[in-house]
Scaffold this motif. Structure first.
Motif, PDB file in Angstrom:
ATOM      1  N   CYS A 264       0.888  -1.416   0.004  1.00  0.00           N
ATOM      2  CA  CYS A 264       0.048   0.067  -0.317  1.00  0.00           C
ATOM      3  C   CYS A 264       1.399   1.217   0.190  1.00  0.00           C
ATOM      4  O   CYS A 264       0.174   2.674  -0.029  1.00  0.00           O
ATOM      5  N   GLY A 265       1.842   1.639  -0.157  1.00  0.00           N
ATOM      6  CA  GLY A 265       3.010   2.522   0.540  1.00  0.00           C
ATOM      7  C   GLY A 265       3.406   3.119   1.742  1.00  0.00           C
ATOM      8  O   GLY A 265       3.387   4.274   1.451  1.00  0.00           O
ATOM      9  N   MET A 266       2.612   2.442   2.318  1.00  0.00           N
ATOM     10  CA  MET A 266       2.425   3.200   4.085  1.00  0.00           C
ATOM     11  C   MET A 266       3.508   2.063   4.696  1.00  0.00           C
ATOM     12  O   MET A 266       4.272   1.048   4.413  1.00  0.00           O
ATOM     13  N   SER A 267       3.766   3.069   5.924  1.00  0.00           N
ATOM     14  CA  SER A 267       4.939   1.773   6.822  1.00  0.00           C
ATOM     15  C   SER A 267       3.828   0.321   7.814  1.00  0.00           C
ATOM     16  O   SER A 267       2.576   0.825   7.903  1.00  0.00           O
ATOM     17  N   GLN A 268       4.438  -0.421   8.621  1.00  0.00           N
ATOM     18  CA  GLN A 268       4.077  -0.703   9.019  1.00  0.00           C
ATOM     19  C   GLN A 268       3.320  -0.368  10.198  1.00  0.00           C
ATOM     20  O   GLN A 268       2.325  -0.964  10.488  1.00  0.00           O
ATOM     21  N   SER A 269       4.039   0.323  11.162  1.00  0.00           N
ATOM     22  CA  SER A 269       3.269   1.216  11.898  1.00  0.00           C
ATOM     23  C   SER A 269       2.234   1.292  11.291  1.00  0.00           C
ATOM     24  O   SER A 269       1.437   2.115  12.886  1.00  0.00           O
ATOM     25  N   ASN A 270       2.141   2.292  10.554  1.00  0.00           N
ATOM     26  CA  ASN A 270       0.551   3.102   9.949  1.00  0.00           C
ATOM     27  C   ASN A 270      -0.085   2.141   9.842  1.00  0.00           C
ATOM     28  O   ASN A 270      -2.061   2.981  10.093  1.00  0.00           O
ATOM     29  N   ALA A 271      -0.237   1.027   9.689  1.00  0.00           N
ATOM     30  CA  ALA A 271      -0.501   0.112   8.686  1.00  0.00           C
ATOM     31  C   ALA A 271      -1.574  -0.926  10.373  1.00  0.00           C
ATOM     32  O   ALA A 271      -2.601  -0.926  10.290  1.00  0.00           O
ATOM     33  N   TYR A 272      -0.817  -0.531  11.174  1.00  0.00           N
ATOM     34  CA  TYR A 272      -0.815  -1.268  12.825  1.00  0.00           C
ATOM     35  C   TYR A 272      -2.134  -0.179  13.557  1.00  0.00           C
ATOM     36  O   TYR A 272      -2.867  -1.081  14.468  1.00  0.00           O
ATOM     37  N   ARG A 273      -1.632   1.253  13.189  1.00  0.00           N
ATOM     38  CA  ARG A 273      -2.269   1.688  12.977  1.00  0.00           C
ATOM     39  C   ARG A 273      -4.265   1.338  12.934  1.00  0.00           C
ATOM     40  O   ARG A 273      -5.496   1.738  13.872  1.00  0.00           O
ATOM     41  N   TYR A 274      -4.511   0.765  12.068  1.00  0.00           N
ATOM     42  CA  TYR A 274      -5.826   0.737  11.165  1.00  0.00           C
ATOM     43  C   TYR A 274      -5.963  -1.120  11.942  1.00  0.00           C
ATOM     44  O   TYR A 274      -7.605  -1.048  12.299  1.00  0.00           O
ATOM     45  N   TYR A 275      -4.897  -2.246  11.736  1.00  0.00           N
ATOM     46  CA  TYR A 275      -4.937  -3.429  12.025  1.00  0.00           C
ATOM     47  C   TYR A 275      -4.170  -3.405  13.664  1.00  0.00           C
ATOM     48  O   TYR A 275      -3.072  -3.955  13.119  1.00  0.00           O
ATOM     49  N   PRO A 276      -4.362  -3.703  14.585  1.00  0.00           N
ATOM     50  CA  PRO A 276      -3.397  -3.783  16.056  1.00  0.00           C
ATOM     51  C   PRO A 276      -2.618  -5.114  15.794  1.00  0.00           C
ATOM     52  O   PRO A 276      -1.738  -5.010  16.598  1.00  0.00           O
ATOM     53  N   THR A 277      -3.430  -5.719  14.610  1.00  0.00           N
ATOM     54  CA  THR A 277      -2.530  -7.485  15.190  1.00  0.00           C
ATOM     55  C   THR A 277      -2.793  -8.016  13.001  1.00  0.00           C
ATOM     56  O   THR A 277      -3.337  -7.094  12.525  1.00  0.00           O
ATOM     57  N   LYS A 278      -2.205  -9.192  12.834  1.00  0.00           N
ATOM     58  CA  LYS A 278      -2.212  -9.913  11.225  1.00  0.00           C
ATOM     59  C   LYS A 278      -3.672 -10.297  11.611  1.00  0.00           C
ATOM     60  O   LYS A 278      -4.684 -10.412  10.886  1.00  0.00           O
TER      61      LYS A 278
END
Length: 196
Positions: free
Chosen positions: A40-54
């Motif tokens: 998505c062209g974003m950082s892992q930490s940013n993704a975790y803002r929306y979904y805290p875990t896999k």
């Protein structure tokens, strides 16, 4: 000037779309949130803002898949026509959706099956919602029978049992080559005969 607030729904959808592409390629066990975020062209930490875990991301992905099926089938259940005709249409549509998804991308379909196996509670809730649609149509049919009442729970269960091959994605994947329209129609007709 204040920074515009990101569109959370859009970002979540982008993450789920990226997860879908990667799941089809690698399967659930090998996909990481880092890869999804990168897609998505974003950082892992940013993704975790929306979904805290896999696991949360995968659960949201499965929920999206389920909700699309449920919305279409609920529309049929509440639509026009006799309860029996709507039930037949619902069962045929449920199979058609799953076959279309299987045939369009068998690898992604297998990934969905792996996710389902890892999330039995979500699958049970989905199955319960779909069973309640069938139960409602059976109840409507029972109301239309002159002077005769049927055992709703037993009749619904008989329909569910008779149509397992056209509803269960594991069986659809396993017997896809043998599950042609004629065979599916025969199974559905047999199931609906429980209402006679």
């Amino acid at each position: 000037m204040a920074r515009p607030k990101p569109d959370e729904d859009l970002i979540k959808a982008q993450l789920l779309d990226a997860a879908e592409r990667l799941l089809a390629r690698y399967g659930p066990a090998k996909v990481t949130v880092t890869e999804i975020a990168s897609e998505c062209g974003m950082s892992q930490s940013n993704a975790y803002r929306y979904y805290p875990t896999k696991q949360a991301l995968m659960a949201a992905f499965a929920a999206r898949w389920f909700s699309e099926v449920e919305a279409k089938l609920a529309e049929i259940a509440q639509g026009q026509g006799t309860p029996r005709a709507r039930l037949r249409h619902l069962l045929k549509t449920q199979l058609a959706i799953k076959i279309e998804r299987h045939d369009r991308d068998p690898a992604l379909f297998r990934a969905y099956l792996e996710l389902a196996a890892a999330n039995p509670a979500a699958v049970a809730a989905h199955s319960k919602r779909l069973s309640s649609l069938i139960d409602g149509l059976v109840a409507e049919t029972s109301d239309g029978l002159s002077g005769r009442k049927i055992n709703l729970a037993a009749t619904t269960q008989a329909i569910l049992d008779a149509t397992l091959m056209v509803r269960d994605p594991w069986l659809i994947a396993r017997f896809r080559d043998a599950l042609d329209k004629e065979r599916a129609d025969s199974l559905i007709d047999l199931a609906i005969s429980a209402l006679d």
